[in-house]
Motif scaffolding. Structure first.
Motif, PDB file in Angstrom:
ATOM      1  N   ASP A 167       0.829  -1.209   0.000  1.00 11.06           N
ATOM      2  CA  ASP A 167       0.000   0.000   0.000  1.00 11.06           C
ATOM      3  C   ASP A 167       0.860   1.254   0.000  1.00 11.06           C
ATOM      4  OD1 ASP A 167      -2.285  -1.535   0.015  1.00 11.06           O
ATOM      5  OD2 ASP A 167      -2.501  -1.484   2.207  1.00 11.06           O
ATOM      6  N   VAL A 168       1.952   1.228   0.744  1.00  8.88           N
ATOM      7  CA  VAL A 168       2.855   2.383   0.777  1.00  8.88           C
ATOM      8  C   VAL A 168       3.490   2.577  -0.593  1.00  8.88           C
ATOM      9  CG1 VAL A 168       5.006   3.276   1.758  1.00  8.88           C
ATOM     10  CG2 VAL A 168       3.309   2.176   3.247  1.00  8.88           C
ATOM     11  N   GLN A 169       3.943   1.504  -1.198  1.00  7.15           N
ATOM     12  CA  GLN A 169       4.581   1.608  -2.501  1.00  7.15           C
ATOM     13  C   GLN A 169       3.597   2.102  -3.553  1.00  7.15           C
ATOM     14  OE1 GLN A 169       6.428  -2.205  -3.186  1.00  7.15           O
ATOM     15  NE2 GLN A 169       8.205  -1.685  -1.913  1.00  7.15           N
ATOM     16  N   ASN A 170       2.349   1.668  -3.455  1.00  8.92           N
ATOM     17  CA  ASN A 170       1.338   2.182  -4.381  1.00  8.92           C
ATOM     18  C   ASN A 170       1.117   3.676  -4.172  1.00  8.92           C
ATOM     19  OD1 ASN A 170       0.961  -0.337  -5.542  1.00  8.92           O
ATOM     20  ND2 ASN A 170      -0.750  -0.876  -4.211  1.00  8.92           N
ATOM     21  N   ALA A 171       1.091   4.102  -2.917  1.00  8.81           N
ATOM     22  CA  ALA A 171       0.887   5.520  -2.619  1.00  8.81           C
ATOM     23  C   ALA A 171       2.032   6.369  -3.147  1.00  8.81           C
ATOM     24  CB  ALA A 171       0.726   5.716  -1.109  1.00  8.81           C
TER      25      ALA A 171
END
Length: 963
Positions: free
Chosen positions: A783-787
């Motif tokens: 999720d962090v990498q997507n953000a």
């Protein structure tokens, strides 16, 4: 004893045939004054305590009454637990004051309340505190003549008080411990106990322990010489290498700590004792403790005027007494905090060199360090044994003059080992129910995910208009450099055609807007962010080439300014070193607005560098951090290729963010960035990008490597620092490999800051010895990498420092002094700084390089602001300047390899001084600390600017040829 036990003892005594015993017990109980309650105590004690007065004589006639406070054991049966006498030094310092600031069960806070001390020594023993000599602390005053104020008189006074204490309380195993001038008090008292025939029948003396003790005459030249030597090694000597001066806000008790401003109640220079003094001056407290009416209401922790200045000090060293105690089978433990300037470690070491050292006894000693519910074995320092194991000497890494205050967990381990010496020097990690050192339960926190509001969305849509005007003006007025480097489309457009100009201008506006905004990827939200940011941020990829063919995509993260208008604030590029360490990882553990905790959450950094500037972080070279991987051949992984890669990425950044064109630009970083930065800065100037496009104003490097890594060249500087820190160099060498980055887990030495514990490490930990587990967990979250817009097709596991890249990388074969000179000659400010506690790249390395240049000014102190109640201007270290002040060098007291991590308030001051190099004194000190993150974002001003830019766009698009 409890009331029931006391009554039973009296009843048994009354039935006894010894008629004197009931009277003795009654007399004893009258003087054993139990403390029933204490004002402003924040917890309920599980132990009994007594206070009152012990009568004695110093030998000059008349009796003296010394105040005592006894706290019985809380976790071991008080009826069988040993008795420990604690003594503060001075001379003239209160042991009762020490109870409330060192190893007692209570710690006085700034509000004059008593908090629980989880590392209190009365967990394992009954601890007795006596204020001595007369007139100290809460003891009744006595005459201040030379016959009263000397070491012999004080010894008699202490022995008499102890004998009176034993008439009130039963006998058992007895120990004496203390610090500072107690290094004189304790051996003399212990010898007097033996000489007086009180051992072992009445006073069963088992051992003595002295922390940071003075064991030589206070006027001995050796004391002054070791202070000068210590100050020079730690980079805190100045003015022709003389010793530091206390009036310059140097904390002489621990050079790593800040200096508290002096007040009338504070007599420890630089130490905050206001709450403690206020508490012991309280009338209700004095009544609860039974303080005599003859004692002044103006309690001071150290009596400098009446005692210290009139005291007749011992005119010899105490080594004969130490020998004698050891031969009498009294265990002697001397320990020394390594950051103490008042009594440096070397002073005790050189005294003990006159004793024969036991064979094969030099090595590390260990303590238990509890972190998030589990214990790890940490190195406490070095240990040596003398006189057949009856005398031990220990250094304590990271502590100053008062070990128990600075490192309470280490102090507790020392106390544990003192009561039961262990030959193998391995700590006995006590279970949590015995040594309650597990962290307190933290309150649950509500996760906040920042999402764009309606106002922010409106601002985002207006940004296109602002970019249109800026890009159009740049392409129109200066088409050559900007068009060819950033906008290939401009080469195909005939701007000379008057009829096409308005149409092409509008098309160019819309095209540039689309290109820029598609690639300017704004970070709308971040998972597990615990506060609402008041700044805009972007992340994504910058395309570049290292020169070996093919494009490379480097990950970037831009955080705009939070407290200065982002539209005018300078741009700072931050670079981590390695080679192979992630700058984005540095964002989350050094100077970024977010700090990743052990739960992989992002907390606020109150000393973030984006307070003052827009800060850009780029992971370089290829394959580092979140950047896409590239080939790992020597043509790609070397300094020249990395310089081309960084410059190309920077040019792409300016094409995406043209508003930064010509704006003040700075480069900062640490470690191997000492090579990266000067090479990149020189390439900017040599490539013709300066100053029209990239307006480079200055560079800053912390703890930088500026020359080829050479173990032998670093060895002398490391030896000097390890000697000052009390760490055996020959043992430490086992933990430093040929490339300076290897580490021995057996020794657990934190090479990045010798004053800090060493984290046991994990699979996600790229810095050996440092805890980056939470950071790595956060950046490996999908999720962090997507953000952040991390490319899933090249998704790889984030590692803070990529060891494979470090091994393959062809490191520099020369120093970069010529680059520094070139930059200075182009009026680019150069600021180099070094944390004084770094063993990886010690202070002396950069000085060796710079001393080849003519020095502009002599060595002097530099200062920083610390805006906290009771604190003001602080000394940061020493500084030198070269080449007319265009190159500055600074040491940073108390910091290690990463200054912004170890001393964040100093790191922010260094940035402020980089942006304003002409300022000598810190002015307009920033207000640090938690605050409302919704303010100071300049959105109102930005909206006005956007309206103005919209009008400018319309004029430029339709005015025609004369635009």
């Amino acid at each position: 004893i409890s009331a029931v036990d006391r009554q039973k003892a009296l009843t048994d005594a009354a039935r006894s045939d010894h008629g004197a015993l009931p009277l003795l017990l009654r007399a004893r109980e009258c003087q054993r004054r139990r403390v029933e309650e204490l004002p402003r105590l924040l917890f309920r004690p599980n132990f009994t305590q007594y206070s009152g007065y012990l009568t004695s004589s110093s030998g000059s006639g008349g009796s003296r009454r010394l105040f005592y406070w006894l706290v019985e054991s809380s976790h071991v049966d008080a009826a069988t637990a040993p008795l420990v006498l604690w003594m503060n030094g001075g001379p003239g310092c209160s042991s009762v004051g020490g109870l409330l600031m060192t190893n007692g069960p209570f710690l006085a806070n700034d509000r004059a309340e008593l908090e629980r001390n989880d590392f209190a020594w009365n967990r394992l023993a009954n601890v007795l505190y006596i204020d001595s000599p007369s007139g100290v602390g809460l003891s009744e005053p006595g005459p201040t003549d030379p016959t009263e104020l000397n070491d012999n008189a004080t010894t008699r006074l202490n022995l008499g008080a102890l004998l009176h204490f034993y008439s009130l309380f039963p006998s058992r195993a007895f120990y004496i411990a203390g610090e500072s001038y107690a290094g004189i008090y304790i051996p003399l008292l212990a010898s007097a106990i033996i000489d007086g025939g009180h051992r072992p029948g009445l006073i069963n003396l088992k051992g003595i322990a002295v922390g940071n003790g003075l064991h030589v005459s206070i006027n001995d030249n050796a004391l002054l010489e070791t202070r000068k030597e210590f100050a020079k090694i730690l980079g805190i000597s100045f003015r022709n290498d003389t010793a530091i001066e206390t009036n310059l806000s140097v904390n002489s008790y621990n050079v790593m700590h800040t200096c508290y401003e002096q007040e009338s109640v504070n007599v420890y220079p630089c130490l905050n004792t206001t709450g403690l003094v206020t508490y012991l001056r309280d009338k209700r407290v004095r009544e609860a403790l039974g303080v005599s009416d003859t004692v002044s209401e103006n309690y001071v922790i150290c009596s400098l005027v009446k005692i210290f200045t009139h005291y007749n000090y011992l005119d010899r060293d105490i080594l004969p007494e130490l020998r004698r105690l050891a031969s009498a089978d009294v265990f002697v433990l001397l320990y020394h905090g390594t950051l103490d300037y008042m009594i440096p470690t070397m002073l005790t070491q050189r005294l003990l060199e006159r004793l024969p050292q036991d064979n094969d006894t030099e090595g590390a000693w260990f303590y238990c360090h509890w972190t998030f519910g589990r214990a790890s074995t940490q190195i406490g320092g070095m240990q040596r044994s003398y006189l057949g194991g009856r005398l031990f000497y220990r250094t304590v890494i990271g502590a100053g003059h008062t070990v128990v205050t600075d490192r309470p967990d280490v102090g507790f381990q020392i106390f544990t080992d003192f009561l039961s010496p262990d030959k193998d020097r391995q700590p006995r990690c006590l279970p949590p129910e015995i040594c309650s050192v597990l962290p307190k339960q933290q309150a649950s926190r509500v996760e906040y995910q920042h999402k764009a509001s309606t106002a922010e969305a409106t601002q985002y849509s207006h940004r296109c208009l602002r970019l249109n005007a800026q890009i159009l003006a740049i392409a129109w007025l200066k088409p050559e450099p900007f068009g060819r480097e950033a906008l290939p489309l401009a080469e195909k457009i005939k701007l000379d055609s008057p009829t096409m100009r308005p149409v092409l201008s509008l098309a160019l506006c819309l095209c540039c807007c689309a290109l820029a905004e598609c690639q300017r990827r704004r970070v709308e939200e971040l998972p597990r962010l615990l506060f609402r940011p008041n700044f805009t941020q972007y992340s994504g990829y910058l395309t570049s080439s290292s020169g070996s063919g093919g494009s490379r995509r480097l990950f970037y993260w831009l955080v705009e300014s939070s407290h200065v208008d982002a539209a005018t604030a300078p741009l700072v590029l931050w670079m981590n070193g390695g080679p192979g360490c992630s700058s984005v990882g540095g964002l989350l553990m050094t100077n970024g607005p977010f700090l990743a905790n052990d739960r992989a959450e992002l907390e606020r950094n109150d000393f973030a560098w984006n307070r003052l500037a827009n800060v850009l972080y780029i992971d370089s070279p290829s394959g580092v951090g979140l950047s896409e991987p590239g080939p790992t051949d020597p043509t790609e992984l070397n300094d020249n290729a990395t310089t081309r890669l960084n410059l190309g990425a920077l040019l792409h950044f300016y094409s995406l963010f043209p508003e930064y064109r010509g704006r003040a630009f700075y480069i900062a970083g640490e470690s191997y960035a000492g090579i990266y930065i000067p090479l990149l800065a020189s390439a900017i100037i040599d490539g013709g990008h300066w100053p029209s496009l990239i307006n480079l104003k200055g560079i800053a490097v912390g703890n930088g490597l500026h020359m080829p890594y050479n173990e032998s060249a670093f060895k002398s500087d490391r030896r000097a620092l390890t000697d000052a820190m009390g760490i055996s160099f020959c043992v430490l060498e086992l933990s430093v490999g040929s490339n300076g980055s290897e580490h021995s887990q057996r020794l657990s030495v934190n090479l990045y800051n010798v004053a800090h514990p060493w984290y046991p490490g994990s699979e996600a930990d790229g810095y050996p010895g440092l805890n980056s587990t939470g950071l790595a967990s956060f950046l490996n979250d999908r999720d962090v990498q997507n953000a952040l817009g991390v490319n899933e097709s090249t998704l790889q596991k984030f590692i803070l420092c990529h060891d494979d890249i470090n091994r393959i990388y062809r490191k520099t074969e020369r120093d970069v002094l010529s680059e520094f000179v070139t930059l200075a000659n182009h009026s680019v400010s150069v600021l180099l700084y070094t944390g004084a506690l770094d063993l990886l790249l010690p202070v002396g390395l950069t000085l060796q390089l710079l001393e080849r240049l003519p020095r502009t000014h002599g060595q002097d102190a530099w200062f920083y602001c610390l805006r906290r109640p009771g604190y003001g201007l602080q000394i940061g270290g020493i500084q030198r300047s070269y080449l007319g002040g265009r190159i500055r060098y600074r040491t940073v007291i108390g910091a290690g390899h990463s200054v912004a991590t170890d001393r964040p308030e100093i790191g922010l001051q260094l940035l402020q001084d980089l942006l304003e190099p002409s300022r000598i004194w810190p002015q307009n000190c920033l207000q640090f600390g938690s605050e409302n993150a919704e303010v100071c974002n300049g959105q109102g001003r930005q909206f006005g600017q956007q309206i103005l830019l919209l009008g400018t766009l319309l004029v430029l698009c339709f005015k025609g040829t004369d635009a």
